[in-house]
Scaffold this motif. Structure first.
Motif, PDB file in Angstrom:
ATOM      1  N   TYR A 157      16.747 -21.145  11.020  1.00  0.00           N
ATOM      2  CA  TYR A 157      17.201 -20.012  11.927  1.00  0.00           C
ATOM      3  C   TYR A 157      16.319 -19.200  12.663  1.00  0.00           C
ATOM      4  CZ  TYR A 157      20.432 -16.255  13.151  1.00  0.00           C
ATOM      5  OH  TYR A 157      21.021 -15.378  14.050  1.00  0.00           O
ATOM      6  N   ARG A 185      22.554 -18.810   2.425  1.00  0.00           N
ATOM      7  CA  ARG A 185      23.586 -17.759   3.588  1.00  0.00           C
ATOM      8  C   ARG A 185      24.580 -16.962   2.630  1.00  0.00           C
ATOM      9  NH1 ARG A 185      22.753 -18.407   9.145  1.00  0.00           N
ATOM     10  NH2 ARG A 185      24.833 -17.369   9.297  1.00  0.00           N
TER      11      ARG A 185
ATOM     12  N   LEU B  15      29.045 -23.901   9.945  1.00  0.00           N
ATOM     13  CA  LEU B  15      28.925 -22.460   9.909  1.00  0.00           C
ATOM     14  C   LEU B  15      28.256 -21.757   8.923  1.00  0.00           C
ATOM     15  CD1 LEU B  15      32.242 -21.496  11.568  1.00  0.00           C
ATOM     16  CD2 LEU B  15      30.016 -21.522  12.885  1.00  0.00           C
ATOM     17  N   TYR B  18      24.427 -23.186   9.174  1.00  0.00           N
ATOM     18  CA  TYR B  18      23.558 -23.129  10.217  1.00  0.00           C
ATOM     19  C   TYR B  18      23.932 -21.723  10.690  1.00  0.00           C
ATOM     20  CZ  TYR B  18      22.359 -27.653   9.494  1.00  0.00           C
ATOM     21  OH  TYR B  18      21.912 -29.054   8.860  1.00  0.00           O
ATOM     22  N   GLY B  19      24.815 -21.165  10.609  1.00  0.00           N
ATOM     23  CA  GLY B  19      25.519 -19.908  11.194  1.00  0.00           C
ATOM     24  C   GLY B  19      26.336 -19.867  12.483  1.00  0.00           C
ATOM     25  N   ALA B  20      26.432 -19.106  13.267  1.00  0.00           N
ATOM     26  CA  ALA B  20      27.372 -19.029  14.522  1.00  0.00           C
ATOM     27  C   ALA B  20      26.781 -19.543  15.649  1.00  0.00           C
ATOM     28  CB  ALA B  20      28.204 -17.883  14.527  1.00  0.00           C
ATOM     29  N   ARG B  21      25.507 -19.466  15.802  1.00  0.00           N
ATOM     30  CA  ARG B  21      24.589 -19.723  16.969  1.00  0.00           C
ATOM     31  C   ARG B  21      24.625 -21.241  17.116  1.00  0.00           C
ATOM     32  NH1 ARG B  21      18.956 -16.849  16.326  1.00  0.00           N
ATOM     33  NH2 ARG B  21      18.432 -18.966  16.010  1.00  0.00           N
ATOM     34  N   GLY B  51      29.726 -15.159  12.631  1.00  0.00           N
ATOM     35  CA  GLY B  51      28.787 -14.440  13.318  1.00  0.00           C
ATOM     36  C   GLY B  51      28.195 -13.028  12.724  1.00  0.00           C
ATOM     37  N   ASP B  54      24.866 -13.630  11.061  1.00  0.00           N
ATOM     38  CA  ASP B  54      23.729 -13.721  11.999  1.00  0.00           C
ATOM     39  C   ASP B  54      23.266 -12.620  12.742  1.00  0.00           C
ATOM     40  OD1 ASP B  54      23.945 -16.559  11.478  1.00  0.00           O
ATOM     41  OD2 ASP B  54      24.846 -17.051  13.580  1.00  0.00           O
TER      42      ASP B  54
END
Lengths: 203, 165
Positions: A157, A185, B15, B18-21, B51, B54
């Motif tokens: 990230y 996460r 998601l 790695y997340g929303a980016r 998101g 993030d």
């Protein structure tokens, strides 16, 4: 950018043009004793690796020492880098991470601050913080993650590395890396559940 | 993977990891994930919810870049370490490289530098005192030399002595 060997300058006088060379060429010249090539690598890579070390160690001074030791290793053992096996940045992230882990092992465990895991009684703890304190709040939650989960999130990230590079640095397969990321996460979401709900309500 | 083959379960897993980016998503799956968002309301909803974390992570500022003094210290490593560590790495005795590195690093650290200066000064004073108090030669002289050398190699001992004083 070619890999044609050039005559190394021993003292740094032959630095002209080196800044355009690839990492791979520069490391080979460092292995031959070229101080100018080493200086280019310092200029090119210090900030990103220092940021990574600071995130791993959560301590600026310790991070500076770890990166310094990593560069000393680069100067003294550049010939241990195998360009066929990895990119320079991937290899050097590993060197830096190893220095950080050595430091963490040597460091005596510190006593936890009072109320370190206490539940914040405020309805909207994040909203009640000053803007400058929000970063500390989130950072504290990150620092409380299990180490490998934190390293995985930091590499993917914050450092923006690909999953393959991050997995290689941590000595894992991509699936195992994804598992660390997911658990990390998920843990963060749970720890900051109220704040995330607030954010979603407002957006 | 082609643009049309990603399933919602895989998108959810991306998601979660790695997340929303989108620039953080695996490169090989990025196009397929983007295509799914364009056609699936569920994917869009998942993206918006994803998101939030993030957004929190982005509140942490990036560490400060290195200052000029630190960059100079790094750039001086070859000059300070000379070629000793390189020789050791190429076939010196086991452990000599680490020893050399430790010595070099201790000179770089402000505290290490100060302690070593103190060590040098204290060893010098000790040598003078011993020299004035007894001019005899023989085994005792060897002990004195050893003691001075010991102080050189263990400046922390000097620091301890100063604390007692």
């Amino acid at each position: 950018m070619g890999d044609t060997p050039k005559k190394p300058g021993k003292t740094g006088r032959a630095s002209f043009g080196l800044s355009a060379e690839s990492d791979r060429v520069l490391v080979r010249q460092v292995a031959e004793g070229n101080e100018a090539a080493y200086a280019v690598l310092v200029t090119r890579h210090t900030n990103r690796h220092l940021a990574f070390a600071e995130r791993v160690l959560a301590d600026r001074a310790e991070a500076e020492d770890a990166v310094q030791e990593a560069f000393l290793k680069l100067w003294s053992r550049a010939n241990s880098f195998d360009p066929a096996a990895a990119k320079f940045t991937t290899w050097f992230y590993r060197v830096v991470l190893n220095q950080c882990l050595d430091r963490k092992r040597k460091k005596r465990p510190e006593s936890l601050p009072e109320g370190f895991d206490g539940v914040d009684e405020r309805e909207d703890p994040l909203g009640a913080y000053e803007e400058g304190e929000i970063a500390s709040y989130v950072k504290r939650k990150l620092d409380q993650l299990p180490e490998r989960q934190r390293y995985a999130i930091t590499l993917c990230y914050y450092e923006g590395l690909s999953n393959k590079e991050a997995a290689e640095i941590l000595g894992l397969g991509v699936k195992a890396l994804e598992s660390l990321l997911t658990r990390g996460r998920k843990r963060l979401k749970k720890a900051m559940n109220n704040q995330i709900r607030n954010y979603l309500d407002k957006s | 993977m082609t643009r049309s083959t990603m399933k919602i379960e895989r998108f959810r897993a991306i998601l979660d990891s790695y997340g929303a980016r989108s620039d953080a998503w695996p490169e090989a799956e990025r196009d397929a994930a983007t295509a799914l968002i364009e056609t699936s309301a569920d994917a869009k909803n998942l993206l918006e919810a994803g998101g939030a974390l993030d957004h929190m992570l982005d509140r942490v500022p990036a560490p400060q870049p290195a200052d000029d003094a630190y960059l100079r210290r790094l750039a001086e490593i070859p000059a300070i370490s000379g070629h000793q560590t390189r020789r050791a790495a190429r076939g010196g005795r086991a452990g000599s490289d680490d020893h050399g590195q430790a010595a070099v690093l201790s000179w770089f650290r402000p505290t290490g530098f100060a302690v070593q200066l103190t060590g040098l000064a204290a060893a010098g004073i000790l040598g003078l005192m011993l020299g004035f108090s007894n001019f005899s030669t023989g085994p005792e002289s060897i002990e004195r030399i050893d003691a001075s050398a010991y102080l050189f190699e263990n400046p922390s001992i000097v620091a301890d002595i100063e604390l007692v004083d």
